[in-house]
Design an enzyme around this catalytic site. Structure first.
Site, short mmCIF file in Angstrom:
data_model
loop_
_atom_site.label_atom_id
_atom_site.label_comp_id
_atom_site.label_asym_id
_atom_site.label_seq_id
_atom_site.Cartn_x
_atom_site.Cartn_y
_atom_site.Cartn_z
N GLU A 23 0.84 -1.21 0.00
CA GLU A 23 0.00 0.00 0.00
C GLU A 23 0.87 1.25 0.00
OE1 GLU A 23 -1.56 1.71 3.57
OE2 GLU A 23 -1.16 -0.11 4.74
N LYS A 84 -5.94 10.51 0.71
CA LYS A 84 -5.95 9.16 1.29
C LYS A 84 -7.17 8.45 0.69
CE LYS A 84 -6.81 6.99 5.78
NZ LYS A 84 -7.03 7.26 7.21
N VAL A 104 -5.41 0.10 2.93
CA VAL A 104 -5.56 -1.35 2.81
C VAL A 104 -6.74 -1.68 1.89
CG1 VAL A 104 -6.21 -3.45 4.09
CG2 VAL A 104 -4.44 -1.91 5.01
N ASP A 136 -17.05 5.18 13.76
CA ASP A 136 -15.80 5.14 12.99
C ASP A 136 -15.28 3.70 12.91
OD1 ASP A 136 -13.41 5.52 11.72
OD2 ASP A 136 -12.71 7.12 13.04
N SER A 138 -13.24 1.27 10.12
CA SER A 138 -12.50 1.35 8.86
C SER A 138 -13.14 0.52 7.75
CB SER A 138 -11.07 0.87 9.08
OG SER A 138 -10.36 0.90 7.85
N ALA A 139 -13.12 1.08 6.55
CA ALA A 139 -13.59 0.35 5.36
C ALA A 139 -12.71 -0.88 5.08
CB ALA A 139 -13.59 1.28 4.16
N ASP A 140 -11.53 -0.93 5.70
CA ASP A 140 -10.64 -2.09 5.51
C ASP A 140 -11.35 -3.39 5.88
OD1 ASP A 140 -8.69 -0.22 4.92
OD2 ASP A 140 -7.50 -0.58 6.74
N LYS A 157 -3.30 -2.04 15.79
CA LYS A 157 -2.78 -1.21 16.88
C LYS A 157 -3.80 -1.04 17.98
CE LYS A 157 0.54 1.67 14.60
NZ LYS A 157 0.36 1.97 13.18
N1 PSU Z 1 -2.84 1.32 10.64
C1 PSU Z 1 -1.51 1.40 10.83
N2 PSU Z 1 -0.75 2.05 9.92
C2 PSU Z 1 -1.29 2.65 8.81
C3 PSU Z 1 -2.69 2.54 8.62
C4 PSU Z 1 -3.42 1.87 9.55
O1 PSU Z 1 -1.03 0.86 11.81
O2 PSU Z 1 -0.55 3.25 8.02
C5 PSU Z 1 -3.31 3.12 7.37
C6 PSU Z 1 -3.60 1.99 6.36
O3 PSU Z 1 -3.47 2.51 5.05
C7 PSU Z 1 -5.05 1.65 6.64
C8 PSU Z 1 -5.60 3.02 6.94
O4 PSU Z 1 -5.71 1.05 5.56
O5 PSU Z 1 -4.58 3.67 7.69
C9 PSU Z 1 -6.89 2.96 7.71
O6 PSU Z 1 -7.42 4.25 7.80
P1 PSU Z 1 -8.90 4.44 8.41
O7 PSU Z 1 -8.76 4.06 9.85
O8 PSU Z 1 -9.19 5.90 8.18
O9 PSU Z 1 -9.78 3.51 7.63
MN MN Z 2 -12.24 5.90 9.93
#
Ligand code: PSU
Ligand code: MN
Length: 302
Positions: A23, A84, A104, A136, A138-140, A157
């Site tokens: 990524e 992003k 991701v 909140d 994540s879409a992941d 994390k």
């Molecule tokens: N978690 C980490 N390091 C990162 C990310 C997440 O420990 O760099 C990044 C990744 O690209 C992940 C994104 O897909 O943040 C998730 O963002 P959000 O929580 O806004 O979906």
């Molecule tokens: Mn988010």
């Protein structure tokens, strides 16, 4: 929509060689310059040394790239105001000619488009603490449920709500394969208080799980949770207070939505005087090596 393939990726695709996607949000929003560039280059080298071809994914001026040249990687690592891009933003960036880094979720989308089955990174997004009011999530997690790519990460994390993250992954039917451990790994720490949903012992076993799930016709990907190497792990009493402080700060400053994860990562790097960054680099490299082994094992099963 045809991605632009780097020469070594085009060749690997044509020859059916093992490939590992990477990524770019980790480069633009996850680490400071110049460590972000050094890490990106090192991780690509680790994958080549392990016998696979790396494909770093990003959108550059409205063009989806699968595999970046050295010059493109270097430019991206220093670029300001990079978007992003998650699933919701990918088409927008392409249609409007923007430059954006893939998370991701969007890296999985592009990897699948390119026929790449394995993707290595540091940590995935998940359910944030307080999600019961902020929503909140994540879409992941939803991408893992729908797109057949195996994501190798060091767990998630503790900035996230790990129990809720694992609950949602289970609801979404995402297999969480924990490599050589009975505990779900917590990024800088080898263990969390949560048991491993599923335990595996080797890249061969992981490849067998992936192939079997596909043979059953089940949609979606896998989360491969690979603990940080022992020597690089941070002690809990060093990292947990820093996480708590970063979360309070984010709250006090009203940080929301897409900015939450990058803000927390930045504050944690500063507060640990780089120790979290050193550990982060070590775990990404470790995941890249495992990713290359899984990709090779998958090619061998075909
Ligand atoms: N978690 C980490 N390091 C990162 C990310 C997440 O420990 O760099 C990044 C990744 O690209 C992940 C994104 O897909 O943040 C998730 O963002 P959000 O929580 O806004 O979906
Ligand atoms: Mn988010």
């Amino acid at each position: 929509m045809t991605p632009r393939y780097a020469p070594e990726v085009a060749e690997a695709r044509a020859e059916g060689r093992p490939m590992v996607a990477l990524e770019s949000t980790i480069i633009t929003h996850g680490m400071p310059y110049p460590q972000n560039l050094e890490t990106a280059q090192q991780v690509e080298a680790d994958i080549r040394a392990a016998g696979a071809v790396p494909a770093t994914i990003a959108v550059l001026e409205g063009q989806l790239h699968v595999g970046l040249t050295e010059a493109e990687l270097s430019t991206l690592a220093q670029a300001q105001d990079v978007l992003k891009l998650s699933r919701a933003d990918l088409a927008y960036a392409l249609a409007t000619g923007r430059t954006g880094a893939t998370t991701v979720a969007s890296t999985m989308i592009a990897a699948h488009m390119a026929g790449i089955a394995v993707f290595a990174t540091g940590g995935i997004g998940g359910v944030h603490r307080g999600a019961e009011t902020s929503f909140d999530v994540s879409a992941d997690l939803y991408e893992l449920a729908r797109t057949p790519v195996a994501v190798v990460a060091a767990g998630a994390k503790a900035i996230l709500d790990l129990p809720k993250t694992l609950e949602l992954l289970e609801s979404l039917g995402v297999p969480v394969l924990c490599n050589g451990t009975d505990s779900f790994p917590a990024f800088w720490m080898r263990e969390s208080t949560l048991p491993a949903p599923l335990r595996v012992e080797s890249a061969t076993e992981i490849a067998a799980c992936i192939a079997t799930r596909a043979a059953l016709g089940l949609k979606g990907g896998h989360l491969i949770a690979n603990p940080i190497p022992e020597a690089d792990a941070l002690p809990e009493d060093q990292i947990l207070p820093v996480i708590e402080a970063a979360l309070s700060e984010a709250d006090a400053q009203g940080i929301a939505a897409k900015d939450v994860t990058p803000f927390l990562l930045g504050r944690i790097f500063e507060a640990t005087e780089g120790r979290s960054l050193t550990a982060n680099i070590a775990l990404v490299r470790n995941n890249a090596r495992l990713g290359a082994e899984i990709a090779s094992a998958l090619v061998a099963t075909r």
